[in-house]
Motif scaffolding. Structure first.
Motif, PDB file in Angstrom:
ATOM      1  N   ARG A  86       0.836  -1.210   0.000  1.00 44.62           N
ATOM      2  CA  ARG A  86       0.000   0.000   0.000  1.00 44.62           C
ATOM      3  C   ARG A  86       0.869   1.258   0.000  1.00 44.62           C
ATOM      4  NH1 ARG A  86      -5.137  -1.227   0.855  1.00 44.62           N
ATOM      5  NH2 ARG A  86      -5.791   0.736   1.749  1.00 44.62           N
ATOM      6  N   ALA A  87       1.939   1.231   0.780  1.00 45.92           N
ATOM      7  CA  ALA A  87       2.851   2.378   0.819  1.00 45.92           C
ATOM      8  C   ALA A  87       3.516   2.577  -0.535  1.00 45.92           C
ATOM      9  CB  ALA A  87       3.897   2.182   1.908  1.00 45.92           C
ATOM     10  N   GLU A 106       1.498  12.638   3.771  1.00 50.43           N
ATOM     11  CA  GLU A 106       0.872  11.346   4.063  1.00 50.43           C
ATOM     12  C   GLU A 106       1.511  10.231   3.229  1.00 50.43           C
ATOM     13  OE1 GLU A 106      -3.437   9.144   3.453  1.00 50.43           O
ATOM     14  OE2 GLU A 106      -3.379  11.327   3.571  1.00 50.43           O
ATOM     15  N   ALA A 107       1.702  10.467   1.926  1.00 53.98           N
ATOM     16  CA  ALA A 107       2.330   9.461   1.055  1.00 53.98           C
ATOM     17  C   ALA A 107       3.772   9.216   1.486  1.00 53.98           C
ATOM     18  CB  ALA A 107       2.268   9.899  -0.407  1.00 53.98           C
ATOM     19  N   PHE A 108       4.481  10.291   1.805  1.00 55.33           N
ATOM     20  CA  PHE A 108       5.875  10.152   2.240  1.00 55.33           C
ATOM     21  C   PHE A 108       5.964   9.383   3.556  1.00 55.33           C
ATOM     22  CE2 PHE A 108       9.588  11.455   4.635  1.00 55.33           C
ATOM     23  CZ  PHE A 108      10.600  11.170   3.728  1.00 55.33           C
ATOM     24  N   ALA A 113       7.575   4.656   6.602  1.00 51.23           N
ATOM     25  CA  ALA A 113       7.306   3.675   7.653  1.00 51.23           C
ATOM     26  C   ALA A 113       7.568   2.241   7.190  1.00 51.23           C
ATOM     27  CB  ALA A 113       5.859   3.798   8.130  1.00 51.23           C
ATOM     28  N   GLN A 114       7.580   2.006   5.881  1.00 49.40           N
ATOM     29  CA  GLN A 114       7.704   0.648   5.354  1.00 49.40           C
ATOM     30  C   GLN A 114       9.038   0.350   4.673  1.00 49.40           C
ATOM     31  OE1 GLN A 114       5.474  -1.821   5.827  1.00 49.40           O
ATOM     32  NE2 GLN A 114       4.378  -0.356   7.114  1.00 49.40           N
ATOM     33  N   LEU A 123      13.060   2.590  -4.655  1.00 48.51           N
ATOM     34  CA  LEU A 123      11.655   2.613  -5.073  1.00 48.51           C
ATOM     35  C   LEU A 123      11.362   3.843  -5.924  1.00 48.51           C
ATOM     36  CD1 LEU A 123       8.777   1.429  -4.919  1.00 48.51           C
ATOM     37  CD2 LEU A 123       8.485   2.703  -2.775  1.00 48.51           C
ATOM     38  N   THR A 124      11.851   4.984  -5.506  1.00 47.16           N
ATOM     39  CA  THR A 124      11.644   6.229  -6.251  1.00 47.16           C
ATOM     40  C   THR A 124      12.239   6.126  -7.654  1.00 47.16           C
ATOM     41  OG1 THR A 124      11.624   7.518  -4.209  1.00 47.16           O
ATOM     42  CG2 THR A 124      12.096   8.713  -6.238  1.00 47.16           C
TER      43      THR A 124
END
Length: 153
Positions: A86-87, A106-108, A113-114, A123-124
């Motif tokens: 989800r993250a 919120e997205a960051f 957190a994951q 990932l970026t």
């Protein structure tokens, strides 16, 4: 739309370098299910039929049908995805739509957190590669075809 210029014919070395870079990001990287979900979601957002065809075909070759592949477009509305997925999906949406909405705290925070700092960067960059391939397909008129592979020439 017809193919304008096949990037695979016009600049095969450059496209190969992008492919190699993408593979480098995935080496010792993320679980393949997460990668497939992010690739599909970025292609959905970009409206890339060629990308969707390619990434769905790759995902389906990995094993039995995964209902999550069909539901990734509505990932927020299901409980089929774990917190890490989800993250990653939220981060993919934020970066793919950066011009529309900027990247929210919120997205960051969810991503942070994951994922470790190194995973965050990986990932970026991976999302950037998927968006680059979607842009190549859209910009050059590469389209999905009924013969199971996107048309490239």
């Amino acid at each position: 739309m017809t193919i304008r210029t096949s990037p695979f014919v016009a600049a095969p070395q450059l496209v190969q370098q992008l492919m190699d870079y993408g593979r480098t990001l995935l080496t010792d990287g993320f679980e393949q299910a997460l990668v497939r979900l992010v690739a599909i979601r970025t292609s959905q957002i970009n409206g890339s039929a060629a990308g969707l065809q390619l990434y769905y075909l790759e995902a389906r070759k990995q094993g039995p049908a995964d209902l999550r592949l069909d539901l990734v477009v509505a990932w927020r509305e299901t409980d089929f995805f774990n917190a890490r997925e989800r993250a990653a999906l939220g981060w993919a949406e934020a970066l793919t739509r950066v011009a529309e909405a900027r990247v929210s705290d919120e997205a960051f925070d969810a991503m942070k957190a994951q994922f470790t700092d190194e995973e965050h960067v990986r990932l970026t960059l991976m999302i950037g590669v998927f968006n680059s391939f979607n842009g190549l397909a859209a910009g050059h008129g590469v389209k999905a075809t009924s013969d199971a592979r996107p048309q490239t020439s």
